[in-house]
Design an enzyme around this catalytic site. Structure first.
Site, PDB file in Angstrom:
ATOM      1  N   GLU A 168       0.559  -1.145   0.659  1.00 20.55           N
ATOM      2  CA  GLU A 168       0.187  -0.130  -0.129  1.00 20.55           C
ATOM      3  C   GLU A 168       1.100   1.346  -0.164  1.00 20.55           C
ATOM      4  O   GLU A 168       0.875   1.810   0.740  1.00 20.55           O
ATOM      5  CB  GLU A 168      -1.314   0.061   1.059  1.00 20.55           C
ATOM      6  CG  GLU A 168      -1.999  -0.847   1.302  1.00 20.55           C
ATOM      7  CD  GLU A 168      -2.655  -1.474   2.216  1.00 20.55           C
ATOM      8  OE1 GLU A 168      -3.105  -0.342   3.186  1.00 20.55           O
ATOM      9  OE2 GLU A 168      -4.082  -1.886   2.121  1.00 20.55           O
ATOM     10  N   GLU A 275      -5.877 -10.468  -2.764  1.00 16.51           N
ATOM     11  CA  GLU A 275      -6.563 -10.331  -1.278  1.00 16.51           C
ATOM     12  C   GLU A 275      -8.277 -10.147  -1.923  1.00 16.51           C
ATOM     13  O   GLU A 275      -9.123  -9.400  -0.255  1.00 16.51           O
ATOM     14  CB  GLU A 275      -6.446  -9.005  -0.552  1.00 16.51           C
ATOM     15  CG  GLU A 275      -4.950  -9.143  -0.170  1.00 16.51           C
ATOM     16  CD  GLU A 275      -4.601  -7.937   1.272  1.00 16.51           C
ATOM     17  OE1 GLU A 275      -5.748  -7.286   1.579  1.00 16.51           O
ATOM     18  OE2 GLU A 275      -3.299  -7.568   0.768  1.00 16.51           O
TER      19      GLU A 275
HETATM   20  C1  XIL Z   1      -6.357  -6.431   7.179  1.00 16.35           C
HETATM   21  C2  XIL Z   1      -7.070  -7.920   8.370  1.00 16.35           C
HETATM   22  O1  XIL Z   1      -7.602  -8.370   7.328  1.00 16.35           O
HETATM   23  C3  XIL Z   1      -7.424  -7.118   9.683  1.00 16.35           C
HETATM   24  O2  XIL Z   1      -7.345  -8.509  10.679  1.00 16.35           O
HETATM   25  C4  XIL Z   1      -6.115  -6.284  10.146  1.00 16.35           C
HETATM   26  O3  XIL Z   1      -6.580  -6.114  11.489  1.00 16.35           O
HETATM   27  C5  XIL Z   1      -6.033  -4.908   9.437  1.00 16.35           C
HETATM   28  O4  XIL Z   1      -5.888  -5.620   7.712  1.00 16.35           O
HETATM   29  N1  XIL Z   1      -4.974  -5.147   3.104  1.00 16.35           N
HETATM   30  C6  XIL Z   1      -3.976  -5.371   3.617  1.00 16.35           C
HETATM   31  C7  XIL Z   1      -4.750  -6.644   4.350  1.00 16.35           C
HETATM   32  O5  XIL Z   1      -2.737  -5.835   3.138  1.00 16.35           O
HETATM   33  O6  XIL Z   1      -2.655  -7.062   5.236  1.00 16.35           O
HETATM   34  C8  XIL Z   1      -5.334  -6.110   5.828  1.00 16.35           C
HETATM   35  O7  XIL Z   1      -5.817  -6.869   6.565  1.00 16.35           O
HETATM   36  C9  XIL Z   1      -6.871  -5.575   4.360  1.00 16.35           C
HETATM   37  C10 XIL Z   1      -5.608  -4.227   3.259  1.00 16.35           C
END
Ligand code: XIL
Length: 368
Positions: A168, A275
């Protein structure tokens, strides 16, 4: 993608709902793996239809839950730690490390012939105390940065199939790169190049990824992400894969996902749909009946799968969903009315699952 001893499932080109259910029942009746599945999961195994690794994120405690572990072993060939391989878990306030839960996930992956994907080394959202305390000590900061990456990547060397090195990096509106502790201490581009180089030295065999979100919904963000990838490659960063998180909303217009995945494929590097989930409550038009939003959700899953299948085989790194059941989704923790995944809270396959199976079967047939 089947584990040793599994009967191969022969996907057909056009699957009717009845065909899918009949196939699932037949599997349940005769497969050694199917016999050990919880009764609540008669759905066709995603990994048997996917001709690339199919993944899901997981938390260590989920592995103790037979229903979730059963869904994972049946459907996925790769796992990503949802948060326990991030600094917030692995790096302690005193600078020490904790690897117990990541080790459990690595052991689970190994025991079930799954790949483990490392997520995520450097993320703007992580603000560990040890680094905050070193903000005014550039030399110490750089040393600790290298030490963290070396320790973590080194520990899982040879046991992961890849790492998200930078997560990110692009601002939400796509106007620039994010400004944070890592960029302020080590440079906007340099902190990334450095992370890739240190990770490469710690595990010369692991593909190293950059990863970001909203690439399909914010065109300026996709542009900035592509420019960043070019700059990193030009700067000599050993960046070897491109992640597209694909957290989207059910109202995403048709075509956006396909365009985005194809655009990222143009670098010729492996692509990770890393994701995916599709929120039905974050979507605009909440007055649209829920059933319609769920249909739109299933279509988006199918579109992403089709676009991913259209990439050259060597670029299909993996397709990962951000959880198996709605009940464990991070989005449902935020809004209990959401239902972004392929299985409901009871582990029953939803329309999205059927759409994914159909898209996989059709793509396989189209590609011969
Ligand atoms: C999220 C997880 O799902 C949560 O449990 C945590 O608290 C915060 O992070 N982008 C990402 C992931 O790269 O690591 C994130 O995951 C969701 C958004």
């Amino acid at each position: 993608m089947t584990a040793a001893g599994d009967p191969p499932v022969e996907p057909s080109g056009s699957l009717s709902r009845r065909g899918i259910v009949a196939g699932a029942l037949a599997l349940a009746a005769c497969g050694p793996r199917a016999n050990s599945q919880p009764a609540a999961d008669p759905a066709l195994a995603l990994k048997d239809f996917a001709f690339f690794p199919f993944g899901a994120c997981v938390q260590a405690s989920h592995l103790e839950d037979p229903a979730i572990a059963g869904l994972l072993t049946r459907h996925v060939s790769q796992i990503t730690a949802e948060w326990e391989m991030k600094m917030e878990y692995m790096l302690l306030d005193n600078g020490g490390f904790r690897f117990d839960r990541p080790d459990r996930m690595a052991a689970f992956a190994q025991a079930h012939a799954m790949r483990l994907f490392g997520h995520a080394l450097i993320w703007y959202a992580q603000k560990p105390v040890v680094f905050l305390e070193m903000a005014s000590n550039p030399a110490g900061f750089a040393k600790s940065y290298d030490r963290y990456i070396t320790a973590v990547v080194g520990r899982y060397r040879g046991r992961v199939c890849g790492w998200d090195v930078i997560n990110e990096a692009v601002k939400d509106d796509g106007s620039a790169l994010r400004d944070h502790m890592w960029s302020q201490s080590l440079g906007e581009l340099d902190h990334m190049t450095r992370a890739f180089k240190v990770a490469r030295a710690a595990d010369p065999g692991a593909p190293l990824f950059i990863n970001d979100y909203n690439l399909e919904s914010v065109p300026a963000k996709l542009d900035q992400y592509q420019r960043l990838i070019e700059r990193l490659l030009k700067a000599g960063a050993p960046l070897s894969g491109i992640g597209c998180q694909t957290h989207c909303n059910a109202d995403l217009p048709a075509g956006a996902l396909a365009r985005t995945i194809a655009a990222l494929g143009r670098f010729g590097l492996p692509v990770h749909v890393s994701e995916m989930d599709v929120s039905i409550t974050r979507a605009r038009g909440l007055l649209t009946p829920r059933a319609e939003r769920e249909t739109a959700q299933a279509r988006l899953y199918a579109e992403a799968i089709e676009a991913f299948c259209d990439l050259p085989a060597r670029q299909r790194f993996a397709f990962t969903v951000w959880g198996m059941r709605d009940s464990e989704s991070w989005l449902v923790r935020e809004n209990r009315n959401d239902a972004p995944l392929l299985f409901d809270g009871q582990g029953r396959a939803k329309a999205g699952h059927e759409a994914v199976i159909k898209a996989l079967a059709a793509s396989r047939k189209a590609q011969g």
